[in-house]
Design a protein around this motif. Sequence first.
Motif, PDB file in Angstrom:
ATOM      1  N   ARG A  49       0.854  -1.188   0.000  1.00 16.05           N
ATOM      2  CA  ARG A  49       0.000   0.000   0.000  1.00 16.05           C
ATOM      3  C   ARG A  49       0.883   1.228   0.000  1.00 16.05           C
ATOM      4  NH1 ARG A  49      -3.375  -1.273   5.295  1.00 16.05           N
ATOM      5  NH2 ARG A  49      -3.665   0.963   5.202  1.00 16.05           N
ATOM      6  N   GLU A  98       5.942   2.811  -0.574  1.00 19.47           N
ATOM      7  CA  GLU A  98       5.105   1.651  -0.835  1.00 19.47           C
ATOM      8  C   GLU A  98       5.603   0.524   0.063  1.00 19.47           C
ATOM      9  OE1 GLU A  98       5.171  -0.219  -4.728  1.00 19.47           O
ATOM     10  OE2 GLU A  98       2.998  -0.393  -4.586  1.00 19.47           O
ATOM     11  N   ASP A 134      -1.819   6.217   5.908  1.00 23.68           N
ATOM     12  CA  ASP A 134      -2.149   5.557   4.646  1.00 23.68           C
ATOM     13  C   ASP A 134      -2.740   6.564   3.656  1.00 23.68           C
ATOM     14  OD1 ASP A 134      -4.764   5.906   5.539  1.00 23.68           O
ATOM     15  OD2 ASP A 134      -5.278   3.797   5.458  1.00 23.68           O
TER      16      ASP A 134
END
Length: 159
Positions: A49, A98, A134
């Motif tokens: 993510r 990432e 995030d």
Amino acid sequence: MRRVRPGASSRASAERSLTSVAAGATYTDTQAAGETDERPEGETVESPRLWHVTLSVSGAEAPLKEVRRGLEQLAHDHPFLLTSRYAPDHAEIRYWEEARDLHDAAAVALRLWGEHRQSAQLPPWEIVGLEVIDRDTYHQRIAEGYGPLPATPVGVHPF
């Protein structure tokens, strides 16, 4: 852009590759590494993510030209850096990382300054702050009008 983060995998012979494109909703860790699957059938791990990282460093005053030159060298060596702001006694680095989870993203961020202090000739400052959020949280904060503003202009700038 393709980056490889050494030591991210528990397998001695494998390294996890970080790319700008995620592998999908879920994938098996060994399939991503191109190895045979040693996991029980059906066991998956989350795909990488994107995490927005803000790293703050501080220490004794250093000449502004040296601080700027060091941050520019860091940005040149690591083009994933979005923006850096600096003053004689502190700096802030913002970028997207990432990673599989927050722990991985934070671990990479906590190593960034120390591992590149000598190669980029950065000041001998310590990390005094770290925020890792995030992508969804980052965009939610921006939409609500608070949180870290988008990194514009990109580059190295004084506070």
